[in-house]
Design a protein around this motif. Structure first.
Motif, PDB file in Angstrom:
ATOM      1  N   MET A  56       0.848  -1.192   0.000  1.00 52.01           N
ATOM      2  CA  MET A  56       0.000   0.000   0.000  1.00 52.01           C
ATOM      3  C   MET A  56       0.880   1.237   0.000  1.00 52.01           C
ATOM      4  SD  MET A  56      -2.778  -0.939   2.976  1.00 52.01           S
ATOM      5  CE  MET A  56      -4.006   0.273   2.580  1.00 52.01           C
ATOM      6  N   THR A  57       0.278   2.359  -0.370  1.00 48.30           N
ATOM      7  CA  THR A  57       0.948   3.651  -0.220  1.00 48.30           C
ATOM      8  C   THR A  57      -0.018   4.646   0.407  1.00 48.30           C
ATOM      9  OG1 THR A  57       0.318   4.414  -2.429  1.00 48.30           O
ATOM     10  CG2 THR A  57       2.438   3.305  -2.237  1.00 48.30           C
ATOM     11  N   HIS A  58       0.539   5.592   1.132  1.00 50.09           N
ATOM     12  CA  HIS A  58      -0.237   6.670   1.752  1.00 50.09           C
ATOM     13  C   HIS A  58       0.540   7.962   1.611  1.00 50.09           C
ATOM     14  CE1 HIS A  58      -3.743   4.907   3.724  1.00 50.09           C
ATOM     15  NE2 HIS A  58      -3.011   3.822   3.828  1.00 50.09           N
ATOM     16  N   HIS A  59      -0.127   9.072   1.864  1.00 50.35           N
ATOM     17  CA  HIS A  59       0.539  10.366   1.776  1.00 50.35           C
ATOM     18  C   HIS A  59       0.989  10.875   3.137  1.00 50.35           C
ATOM     19  CE1 HIS A  59      -0.031  10.896  -2.470  1.00 50.35           C
ATOM     20  NE2 HIS A  59      -1.276  10.460  -2.323  1.00 50.35           N
ATOM     21  N   SER A  60       0.623  10.211   4.185  1.00 47.73           N
ATOM     22  CA  SER A  60       1.027  10.638   5.528  1.00 47.73           C
ATOM     23  C   SER A  60       1.660   9.457   6.258  1.00 47.73           C
ATOM     24  CB  SER A  60      -0.191  11.181   6.270  1.00 47.73           C
ATOM     25  OG  SER A  60      -0.398  10.572   7.486  1.00 47.73           O
ATOM     26  N   TRP A  61       2.729   9.760   6.997  1.00 45.38           N
ATOM     27  CA  TRP A  61       3.455   8.722   7.719  1.00 45.38           C
ATOM     28  C   TRP A  61       2.574   8.087   8.794  1.00 45.38           C
ATOM     29  CZ3 TRP A  61       5.519   7.815  12.658  1.00 45.38           C
ATOM     30  CH2 TRP A  61       6.532   6.858  12.712  1.00 45.38           C
ATOM     31  N   THR A  62       1.776   8.895   9.484  1.00 43.27           N
ATOM     32  CA  THR A  62       0.937   8.360  10.553  1.00 43.27           C
ATOM     33  C   THR A  62      -0.176   7.463  10.005  1.00 43.27           C
ATOM     34  OG1 THR A  62      -0.310  10.430  10.542  1.00 43.27           O
ATOM     35  CG2 THR A  62       1.400  10.193  12.198  1.00 43.27           C
ATOM     36  N   ASP A  63      -0.780   7.845   8.883  1.00 45.69           N
ATOM     37  CA  ASP A  63      -1.811   6.991   8.278  1.00 45.69           C
ATOM     38  C   ASP A  63      -1.213   5.665   7.817  1.00 45.69           C
ATOM     39  OD1 ASP A  63      -3.648   8.993   8.716  1.00 45.69           O
ATOM     40  OD2 ASP A  63      -3.684   9.689   6.638  1.00 45.69           O
ATOM     41  N   ALA A  64      -0.018   5.732   7.257  1.00 51.18           N
ATOM     42  CA  ALA A  64       0.652   4.507   6.810  1.00 51.18           C
ATOM     43  C   ALA A  64       0.993   3.621   8.005  1.00 51.18           C
ATOM     44  CB  ALA A  64       1.912   4.857   6.024  1.00 51.18           C
ATOM     45  N   LEU A  65       1.395   4.219   9.127  1.00 47.38           N
ATOM     46  CA  LEU A  65       1.706   3.445  10.329  1.00 47.38           C
ATOM     47  C   LEU A  65       0.465   2.736  10.854  1.00 47.38           C
ATOM     48  CD1 LEU A  65       3.666   2.572  12.527  1.00 47.38           C
ATOM     49  CD2 LEU A  65       3.111   4.681  13.733  1.00 47.38           C
ATOM     50  N   VAL A  66      -0.663   3.414  10.850  1.00 48.03           N
ATOM     51  CA  VAL A  66      -1.912   2.791  11.300  1.00 48.03           C
ATOM     52  C   VAL A  66      -2.283   1.621  10.375  1.00 48.03           C
ATOM     53  CG1 VAL A  66      -4.395   3.164  11.585  1.00 48.03           C
ATOM     54  CG2 VAL A  66      -2.773   4.833  12.472  1.00 48.03           C
ATOM     55  N   CYS A  67      -2.136   1.819   9.074  1.00 43.43           N
ATOM     56  CA  CYS A  67      -2.420   0.727   8.126  1.00 43.43           C
ATOM     57  C   CYS A  67      -1.449  -0.435   8.310  1.00 43.43           C
ATOM     58  CB  CYS A  67      -2.369   1.237   6.695  1.00 43.43           C
ATOM     59  SG  CYS A  67      -3.792   2.229   6.264  1.00 43.43           S
ATOM     60  N   LEU A  68      -0.159  -0.122   8.539  1.00 39.97           N
ATOM     61  CA  LEU A  68       0.820  -1.183   8.788  1.00 39.97           C
ATOM     62  C   LEU A  68       0.434  -1.971  10.026  1.00 39.97           C
ATOM     63  CD1 LEU A  68       3.547  -2.605   8.257  1.00 39.97           C
ATOM     64  CD2 LEU A  68       4.605  -0.840   9.692  1.00 39.97           C
ATOM     65  N   PHE A  69       0.072  -1.279  11.093  1.00 42.90           N
ATOM     66  CA  PHE A  69      -0.351  -1.982  12.304  1.00 42.90           C
ATOM     67  C   PHE A  69      -1.563  -2.853  12.021  1.00 42.90           C
ATOM     68  CE2 PHE A  69      -3.062  -2.485  15.938  1.00 42.90           C
ATOM     69  CZ  PHE A  69      -2.193  -3.092  16.824  1.00 42.90           C
ATOM     70  N   GLY A  70      -2.547  -2.302  11.320  1.00 42.38           N
ATOM     71  CA  GLY A  70      -3.748  -3.070  10.990  1.00 42.38           C
ATOM     72  C   GLY A  70      -3.442  -4.310  10.175  1.00 42.38           C
ATOM     73  N   LEU A  71      -2.541  -4.193   9.219  1.00 41.05           N
ATOM     74  CA  LEU A  71      -2.156  -5.356   8.413  1.00 41.05           C
ATOM     75  C   LEU A  71      -1.447  -6.409   9.258  1.00 41.05           C
ATOM     76  CD1 LEU A  71      -0.945  -3.530   5.184  1.00 41.05           C
ATOM     77  CD2 LEU A  71      -2.900  -5.085   5.365  1.00 41.05           C
ATOM     78  N   ILE A  72      -0.527  -5.975  10.107  1.00 40.41           N
ATOM     79  CA  ILE A  72       0.183  -6.921  10.977  1.00 40.41           C
ATOM     80  C   ILE A  72      -0.814  -7.626  11.890  1.00 40.41           C
ATOM     81  CG2 ILE A  72       1.811  -7.108  12.906  1.00 40.41           C
ATOM     82  CD1 ILE A  72       3.411  -4.825  11.619  1.00 40.41           C
TER      83      ILE A  72
END
Length: 145
Positions: free
Chosen positions: A85-101
């Motif tokens: 995935m890609t996001h434009h904000s580091w915090t949104d990407a971190l939340v998505c990474l956590f959700g995927l994990i």
């Protein structure tokens, strides 16, 4: 931590993404964990990062004060050596990474396990009350409450 706070001072105080980025980027520092292998930056999107779990921020070299991507062009979420995935904000990407994990039942990266456990148990309250927190996480939880 001082470098992070000095870099945050230079950001727009009304930018909520800068506040969130500073807070979340400060957690591994506070917990004394090495997040350099998981949270990285690259200068152009053609560079490929290999890693089991990573957030790779696409930034200009001068945009990375204290190693924290306050305003990346985009952030790549890498799982099992693939950009998922890609996001434009580091915090949104971190939340998505956590959700995927969490959703895929992957193990937390060893170098940042306390960081992800803190997000899971303290911030998101996704626990079954049976898991004992590590002493440093329990201490931080009590300070936040």
């Amino acid at each position: 931590m001082n470098q992070l706070l000095l870099a945050y001072e230079k950001q727009d105080k009304n930018d909520i993404h800068a506040r969130r980025t500073a807070a979340l980027a400060g957690l591994p520092i506070y917990l004394k964990e090495d997040s350099s292998g998981i949270f990285t930056t690259c200068k152009n999107e053609m560079e490929f990062y290999e890693g089991a779990v990573a957030l790779v921020a696409d930034v200009d070299e001068e945009e990375v004060p204290a190693g924290v991507p306050f305003s990346p062009h985009q952030v790549f979420i890498v799982l099992e050596d693939q950009v998922v995935m890609t996001h434009h904000s580091w915090t949104d990407a971190l939340v998505c990474l956590f959700g995927l994990i969490y959703a895929l039942h992957l193990s937390y990266p060893v170098k940042c396990s306390s960081f992800f456990e803190l997000i899971q148990i303290v911030l998101l309250k996704l626990d079954d009350e049976r898991k004992q927190l590590k002493p440093k996480l329990l201490s931080l939880k009590n300070e936040l409450v």
